[in-house]
Design a protein around this motif. Structure first.
Motif, mmCIF file in Angstrom:
data_model
loop_
_atom_site.group_PDB
_atom_site.id
_atom_site.type_symbol
_atom_site.label_atom_id
_atom_site.label_comp_id
_atom_site.label_asym_id
_atom_site.label_seq_id
_atom_site.Cartn_x
_atom_site.Cartn_y
_atom_site.Cartn_z
ATOM 1 N N GLU A 1 -20.109 5.758 -45.053
ATOM 2 C CA GLU A 1 -19.626 4.432 -44.765
ATOM 3 C C GLU A 1 -18.181 4.303 -45.213
ATOM 4 O O GLU A 1 -17.666 5.159 -45.907
ATOM 5 C CB GLU A 1 -20.486 3.373 -45.447
ATOM 6 N N VAL A 2 -17.567 3.194 -44.811
ATOM 7 C CA VAL A 2 -16.175 2.965 -45.146
ATOM 8 C C VAL A 2 -16.021 2.746 -46.643
ATOM 9 O O VAL A 2 -16.757 1.969 -47.254
ATOM 10 C CB VAL A 2 -15.623 1.750 -44.379
ATOM 11 N N GLN A 3 -15.039 3.429 -47.227
ATOM 12 C CA GLN A 3 -14.731 3.270 -48.639
ATOM 13 C C GLN A 3 -13.231 3.104 -48.809
ATOM 14 O O GLN A 3 -12.442 3.712 -48.087
ATOM 15 C CB GLN A 3 -15.226 4.466 -49.448
ATOM 16 N N LEU A 4 -12.846 2.286 -49.783
ATOM 17 C CA LEU A 4 -11.451 1.992 -50.042
ATOM 18 C C LEU A 4 -11.165 2.124 -51.524
ATOM 19 O O LEU A 4 -12.032 1.868 -52.358
ATOM 20 C CB LEU A 4 -11.101 0.565 -49.599
ATOM 21 N N GLN A 5 -9.926 2.494 -51.849
ATOM 22 C CA GLN A 5 -9.521 2.591 -53.237
ATOM 23 C C GLN A 5 -8.054 2.212 -53.374
ATOM 24 O O GLN A 5 -7.191 2.868 -52.790
ATOM 25 C CB GLN A 5 -9.746 3.997 -53.783
ATOM 26 N N ALA A 6 -7.781 1.167 -54.143
ATOM 27 C CA ALA A 6 -6.415 0.738 -54.398
ATOM 28 C C ALA A 6 -5.892 1.406 -55.665
ATOM 29 O O ALA A 6 -6.633 1.608 -56.629
ATOM 30 C CB ALA A 6 -6.346 -0.774 -54.544
ATOM 31 N N SER A 7 -4.605 1.718 -55.668
ATOM 32 C CA SER A 7 -3.987 2.339 -56.825
ATOM 33 C C SER A 7 -2.494 2.032 -56.828
ATOM 34 O O SER A 7 -1.948 1.537 -55.845
ATOM 35 C CB SER A 7 -4.204 3.860 -56.828
ATOM 36 N N GLY A 8 -1.834 2.336 -57.939
ATOM 37 C CA GLY A 8 -0.394 2.187 -58.035
ATOM 38 C C GLY A 8 0.083 1.005 -58.844
ATOM 39 O O GLY A 8 1.293 0.822 -59.006
ATOM 40 N N GLY A 9 -0.828 0.190 -59.343
ATOM 41 C CA GLY A 9 -0.429 -0.960 -60.130
ATOM 42 C C GLY A 9 0.184 -0.552 -61.456
ATOM 43 O O GLY A 9 0.075 0.588 -61.898
ATOM 44 N N THR B 1 -4.035 6.435 -45.590
ATOM 45 C CA THR B 1 -3.497 5.579 -46.630
ATOM 46 C C THR B 1 -2.727 4.412 -46.024
ATOM 47 O O THR B 1 -1.979 4.585 -45.061
ATOM 48 C CB THR B 1 -2.562 6.362 -47.564
ATOM 49 N N VAL B 2 -2.928 3.232 -46.595
ATOM 50 C CA VAL B 2 -2.128 2.052 -46.294
ATOM 51 C C VAL B 2 -1.310 1.730 -47.533
ATOM 52 O O VAL B 2 -1.837 1.732 -48.648
ATOM 53 C CB VAL B 2 -3.007 0.862 -45.891
ATOM 54 N N TYR B 3 -0.029 1.455 -47.340
ATOM 55 C CA TYR B 3 0.878 1.219 -48.449
ATOM 56 C C TYR B 3 1.317 -0.241 -48.508
ATOM 57 O O TYR B 3 1.411 -0.924 -47.493
ATOM 58 C CB TYR B 3 2.126 2.097 -48.327
ATOM 59 N N LEU B 4 1.609 -0.685 -49.708
ATOM 60 C CA LEU B 4 2.204 -2.000 -49.918
ATOM 61 C C LEU B 4 3.434 -1.810 -50.797
ATOM 62 O O LEU B 4 3.313 -1.577 -52.003
ATOM 63 C CB LEU B 4 1.219 -2.968 -50.577
ATOM 64 N N GLN B 5 4.615 -1.883 -50.184
ATOM 65 C CA GLN B 5 5.859 -1.773 -50.919
ATOM 66 C C GLN B 5 6.287 -3.168 -51.361
ATOM 67 O O GLN B 5 6.473 -4.053 -50.525
ATOM 68 C CB GLN B 5 6.946 -1.130 -50.061
ATOM 69 N N GLN C 1 -11.757 -1.246 -55.226
ATOM 70 C CA GLN C 1 -11.495 -1.668 -56.591
ATOM 71 C C GLN C 1 -10.056 -2.154 -56.708
ATOM 72 O O GLN C 1 -9.161 -1.636 -56.056
ATOM 73 C CB GLN C 1 -11.733 -0.522 -57.569
ATOM 74 N N GLY C 2 -9.837 -3.157 -57.519
ATOM 75 C CA GLY C 2 -8.516 -3.731 -57.671
ATOM 76 C C GLY C 2 -7.622 -2.929 -58.597
ATOM 77 O O GLY C 2 -8.081 -2.133 -59.408
ATOM 78 N N LEU D 1 7.661 -1.995 -56.850
ATOM 79 C CA LEU D 1 6.434 -1.270 -57.124
ATOM 80 C C LEU D 1 5.742 -0.971 -55.799
ATOM 81 O O LEU D 1 5.777 -1.793 -54.879
ATOM 82 C CB LEU D 1 5.519 -2.094 -58.028
ATOM 83 N N GLY D 2 5.128 0.197 -55.705
ATOM 84 C CA GLY D 2 4.411 0.568 -54.499
ATOM 85 C C GLY D 2 2.934 0.768 -54.765
ATOM 86 O O GLY D 2 2.560 1.476 -55.699
ATOM 87 N N LEU D 3 2.093 0.132 -53.960
ATOM 88 C CA LEU D 3 0.650 0.277 -54.063
ATOM 89 C C LEU D 3 0.128 1.108 -52.893
ATOM 90 O O LEU D 3 0.721 1.117 -51.813
ATOM 91 C CB LEU D 3 -0.045 -1.086 -54.061
#
Length: 132
Positions: free
Chosen positions: A1-9, A78-82, A124-125, A18-20
């Motif tokens: 199944e779809v899984q997501l993981q946020a990182s970079g904080g 990967t999806v990025y948030l600059q 996860q946040g 900062l880039g996530l």
């Protein structure tokens, strides 16, 4: 199944950058979207931005326009948030989440349905703290 993981904080001074990253797996089709949400203590969860994988459509909350940029690299899953010109009010736990198509509807441009209740999977946040 779809899984997501946020990182970079992390911790950054006001005005800094900062880039996530949001790594993902399990998408069967190309019709999906990923959004970033954030929540600070005592405040409601806020939608920040989103991007549609198939169409490249993006949406930004007024509070972050011109400062934050979302992008997607499907080859790296990967999806990025600059985040630039950060402000203390950007301090929050940031989550990435995914929209999966609900038959017979298509996901399409993510701006059509950018609200937390529409998102099917959450990662996860990661904590972002901007000092003044």
């Amino acid at each position: 199944e779809v899984q997501l993981q946020a990182s970079g904080g992390g911790l950054v001074q006001a005005g800094g950058s900062l880039g996530l990253s949001c790594t993902h797996s399990g998408f069967i089709f190309d019709d999906w979207a990923i959004g970033w949400f954030r929540q600070a203590p005592g405040k409601e969860r806020e939608g920040v931005t989103c991007i549609s994988a198939s169409d490249g459509d993006t949406y930004y909350a007024d509070s972050v326009k011109g400062r934050l940029t979302i992008s997607s690299d499907n080859a790296k899953n990967t999806v990025y948030l600059q985040m630039n010109s950060l402000k203390p009010e950007d301090t929050a736990v940031y989550h990435c989440a995914a929209v999966i198509p609900h038959f017979p509807d298509k996901v399409g441009p993510c701006g059509r349905h950018y609200y937390a209740g529409r998102y099917d999977k959450w990662g996860q946040g990661t904590q972002v703290t901007v000092s003044s």
